[in-house]
Design a protein around this motif. Structure first.
Motif, PDB file in Angstrom:
ATOM      1  N   ARG A  56       0.861  -1.191   0.000  1.00  0.00           N
ATOM      2  CA  ARG A  56       0.000   0.000   0.000  1.00  0.00           C
ATOM      3  C   ARG A  56       0.889   1.229   0.000  1.00  0.00           C
ATOM      4  O   ARG A  56       1.995   1.195   0.525  1.00  0.00           O
ATOM      5  N   PRO A  77      -0.423 -14.044   5.217  1.00  0.00           N
ATOM      6  CA  PRO A  77      -1.777 -14.452   5.601  1.00  0.00           C
ATOM      7  C   PRO A  77      -2.848 -13.453   5.193  1.00  0.00           C
ATOM      8  O   PRO A  77      -3.896 -13.831   4.699  1.00  0.00           O
ATOM      9  N   ALA A  78      -2.585 -12.200   5.419  1.00  0.00           N
ATOM     10  CA  ALA A  78      -3.596 -11.211   5.072  1.00  0.00           C
ATOM     11  C   ALA A  78      -2.893  -9.981   4.539  1.00  0.00           C
ATOM     12  O   ALA A  78      -1.892  -9.556   5.077  1.00  0.00           O
ATOM     13  N   GLY A  79      -3.369  -9.447   3.510  1.00  0.00           N
ATOM     14  CA  GLY A  79      -2.750  -8.268   2.925  1.00  0.00           C
ATOM     15  C   GLY A  79      -3.304  -8.028   1.553  1.00  0.00           C
ATOM     16  O   GLY A  79      -3.955  -8.896   0.968  1.00  0.00           O
ATOM     17  N   THR A 132      -6.676 -19.372   0.483  1.00  0.00           N
ATOM     18  CA  THR A 132      -5.586 -18.407   0.379  1.00  0.00           C
ATOM     19  C   THR A 132      -4.267 -19.147   0.164  1.00  0.00           C
ATOM     20  O   THR A 132      -4.067 -20.251   0.674  1.00  0.00           O
ATOM     21  N   GLY A 134      -1.508 -18.316   1.387  1.00  0.00           N
ATOM     22  CA  GLY A 134      -0.815 -18.385   2.667  1.00  0.00           C
ATOM     23  C   GLY A 134      -1.206 -19.610   3.470  1.00  0.00           C
ATOM     24  O   GLY A 134      -0.345 -20.294   4.030  1.00  0.00           O
ATOM     25  N   ALA A 135      -2.509 -19.914   3.503  1.00  0.00           N
ATOM     26  CA  ALA A 135      -2.962 -21.086   4.247  1.00  0.00           C
ATOM     27  C   ALA A 135      -2.445 -22.358   3.586  1.00  0.00           C
ATOM     28  O   ALA A 135      -1.987 -23.280   4.266  1.00  0.00           O
ATOM     29  N   ALA A 136      -2.514 -22.421   2.276  1.00  0.00           N
ATOM     30  CA  ALA A 136      -2.045 -23.608   1.572  1.00  0.00           C
ATOM     31  C   ALA A 136      -0.549 -23.797   1.752  1.00  0.00           C
ATOM     32  O   ALA A 136      -0.073 -24.919   1.946  1.00  0.00           O
ATOM     33  N   ARG A 138       1.262 -22.713   4.271  1.00  0.00           N
ATOM     34  CA  ARG A 138       1.552 -23.118   5.653  1.00  0.00           C
ATOM     35  C   ARG A 138       1.257 -24.607   5.856  1.00  0.00           C
ATOM     36  O   ARG A 138       1.993 -25.316   6.522  1.00  0.00           O
ATOM     37  N   ARG A 139       0.145 -25.103   5.257  1.00  0.00           N
ATOM     38  CA  ARG A 139      -0.192 -26.518   5.374  1.00  0.00           C
ATOM     39  C   ARG A 139       0.937 -27.365   4.784  1.00  0.00           C
ATOM     40  O   ARG A 139       1.309 -28.393   5.344  1.00  0.00           O
TER      41      ARG A 139
ATOM     42  N   ARG B   5     -10.522  -4.192   8.469  1.00  0.00           N
ATOM     43  CA  ARG B   5      -9.242  -4.719   8.012  1.00  0.00           C
ATOM     44  C   ARG B   5      -8.547  -5.459   9.131  1.00  0.00           C
ATOM     45  O   ARG B   5      -7.889  -6.470   8.923  1.00  0.00           O
ATOM     46  N   LYS B   8     -10.267  -8.726   9.329  1.00  0.00           N
ATOM     47  CA  LYS B   8      -9.874  -9.587   8.212  1.00  0.00           C
ATOM     48  C   LYS B   8      -8.491 -10.179   8.441  1.00  0.00           C
ATOM     49  O   LYS B   8      -8.237 -11.346   8.155  1.00  0.00           O
ATOM     50  N   ALA B   9      -7.602  -9.353   8.952  1.00  0.00           N
ATOM     51  CA  ALA B   9      -6.242  -9.835   9.196  1.00  0.00           C
ATOM     52  C   ALA B   9      -6.240 -10.919  10.259  1.00  0.00           C
ATOM     53  O   ALA B   9      -5.570 -11.945  10.121  1.00  0.00           O
ATOM     54  N   ALA B  12      -7.769 -14.075   8.865  1.00  0.00           N
ATOM     55  CA  ALA B  12      -6.862 -14.768   7.949  1.00  0.00           C
ATOM     56  C   ALA B  12      -5.815 -15.560   8.723  1.00  0.00           C
ATOM     57  O   ALA B  12      -5.481 -16.694   8.355  1.00  0.00           O
ATOM     58  N   ASP B  15      -7.653 -18.519  10.271  1.00  0.00           N
ATOM     59  CA  ASP B  15      -7.968 -19.502   9.230  1.00  0.00           C
ATOM     60  C   ASP B  15      -6.729 -20.303   8.830  1.00  0.00           C
ATOM     61  O   ASP B  15      -6.798 -21.511   8.620  1.00  0.00           O
ATOM     62  N   GLU B  16      -5.630 -19.596   8.736  1.00  0.00           N
ATOM     63  CA  GLU B  16      -4.390 -20.268   8.349  1.00  0.00           C
ATOM     64  C   GLU B  16      -3.982 -21.292   9.398  1.00  0.00           C
ATOM     65  O   GLU B  16      -3.560 -22.390   9.093  1.00  0.00           O
TER      66      GLU B  16
END
Lengths: 219, 227
Positions: A56, A77-79, A132, A134-136, A138-139, B5, B8-9, B12, B15-16
């Motif tokens: 950003r 993970p999030a972004g 996501t 990121g999740a995949a 990490r798994r 946000r 969401k963070a 996430a 979830d991970e």
């Protein structure tokens, strides 16, 4: 002097975990945004270059503010740069195939420093569920039992942590209770190393117009 | 960072971390094909978030059971231990017309017992030869059994007069137990029906053979029970 994209860092922080992706939240000496066609930027840290991507950015009061993440940001993970992956099944394949597909889907690049012994291992089966990246990712790392991090060149490394020895000079403050040592570094201090016998789990750089400080957090 | 946000963070990250929990469930799927060599199946899950896969091993739930199914059979795809490296197909749905198993095999090293309400168990014998001895005696009451029940005899050693081994009832009874010998006539619906057919073809006097027990309608015979 630390810079991002060629612009001096006026102030901000750079958070570098031993494993995973680093991120920087900074104000830069620029009154205009970095070109959107060029998302990959280099962080010049006392001679150590880190390659990342602008997540950003925006100009406020004539000063560019930006958040930069290591690599392409696809497996964070999030972004804003986090990517998704589709479901895909593998059967009797080397790890390099699954890893390559995974990183490619996330817009990331595999580090050449990743040990071939990890890449040549065989998977009887691997089912990647949609979600996501990121999740995949990490798994996959959990299944392989490996750690991962963004290399200075922006590529993704995974394998076993080795905690190589490193030196850090001009110690300013030592907080034994929190396991934090603050340096005025004359060279880049990176996490995942062993400094004075202590494994550095994270390094947090703090930039001001007067100084640069590096906090080394014990793992 | 706005509240949304931030949320969401956090979501996430959670979830991970908790993605593994989703793998502990089962995912309805359709069988696309089954391997003729190792019995594994190729499946297509109903959910697009779950990958279709080939070569998924079966977990029928009962040891010694093997199942062959047509394309279109419905099964659940699961992951042993929530591990993406260990997909298995288990929990078959009730079969609709056209998706019923084509073959179900149950193997036991000692015996297999099938029992219905109000009936005694029908117990398979340990050796084919033991049953053939009994059935040969049923078919030809003039034949005596000279070999002990525990001593297997080969088909060829049975002396004449001997029922034609290609006769439908004899051949079908052998095929029933060996599943592979040439068939010359349609198999009777059940073993019990086949035995009753053999009994009906014999003289009405009871036949008693040492070691075999007494022949009675709905007979009970050493080592063999029929409901």
């Amino acid at each position: 002097m630390a810079t991002i994209g060629g612009f001096a860092i006026l102030d901000g922080t750079l958070q570098m975990p031993a494993f995973g992706a680093w991120s920087a939240q900074v104000r830069l000496d620029s009154s205009s945004e970095l070109p959107t066609t060029v998302r990959a930027v280099s962080v010049d840290l006392d001679g150590q270059t880190l390659v990342g991507t602008v997540e950003r950015q925006g100009v406020y009061a004539g000063v560019l503010e930006a958040r930069v993440v290591g690599g392409a940001g696809g497996i964070v993970p999030a972004g804003a740069l986090a990517r998704t992956v589709t479901a895909k099944a593998y059967r009797k394949v080397p790890v390099r195939i699954v890893v390559g597909d995974m990183l490619s889907s996330a817009g990331e690049v595999l580090s050449a420093a990743t040990a071939s012994s990890f890449l040549s291992g065989q998977l009887a089966a691997w089912h990647r569920h949609a979600g996501t990246a990121g999740a995949a990712w990490r798994r996959l790392m959990l299944a392989l039992g490996t750690a991962w991090k963004v290399q200075p060149d922006g590529s993704i490394w995974f394998g076993s942590a080795t905690w190589p020895s490193a030196t850090a000079t001009e110690e300013l403050l030592r907080d034994g209770g929190h396991g934090v040592v603050t340096y005025s570094p004359d060279a880049a201090l990176l996490p995942g190393t062993t400094v004075n016998g202590v494994r550095v789990g994270a390094v947090v750089y703090t930039f001001t117009d007067a100084s640069v400080r590096a906090e080394a957090w014990a793992a | 960072m706005s509240a949304s946000r931030t949320r969401k963070a956090i979501e996430a990250i959670v979830d991970e971390r908790l993605a593994a929990l989703g793998l502990l469930g089962s995912f309805p799927a359709t069988v696309k094909a089954q391997s003729s060599t190792d019995g594994t199946v190729d499946v297509k899950p109903d959910a697009s978030s779950v990958p279709g896969a080939k070569g998924v091993p079966l977990r029928p739930g009962i040891p010694g059971v093997t199942i062959r199914v047509p394309a279109g059979a419905r099964v659940s795809l699961s992951y042993e231990g929530g591990d993406e490296r260990k997909p298995v197909a288990t929990h078959w749905e009730s079969a609709e017309a056209g998706t019923k198993p084509t073959e179900i095999t149950i193997e036991g090293t000692t015996s297999i017992t099938v029992k219905g309400a109000g009936q005694e168990a029908a117990e398979h014998l340990l050796t084919l030869e033991q049953l053939v001895i009994i059935l040969v005696a049923l078919l030809d009451p003039t034949l005596g059994v000279t070999a002990a029940m525990s001593t297997p005899i080969t088909w060829k050693s049975v002396p004449a007069p001997y029922p034609d081994p290609t006769a439908p009832i004899v051949t079908e009874l052998i095929r029933f137990f060996t599943l592979g010998l040439p068939v010359v006539a349609p198999l009777p619906a059940t073993l019990a029906a086949a035995i009753q057919t053999a009994i009906a073809a014999q003289p009405s006097k009871p036949h008693e053979t040492p070691g075999l027990g007494q022949l009675v309608p709905g007979f009970a015979c050493k080592g063999v029970k029929s409901g």
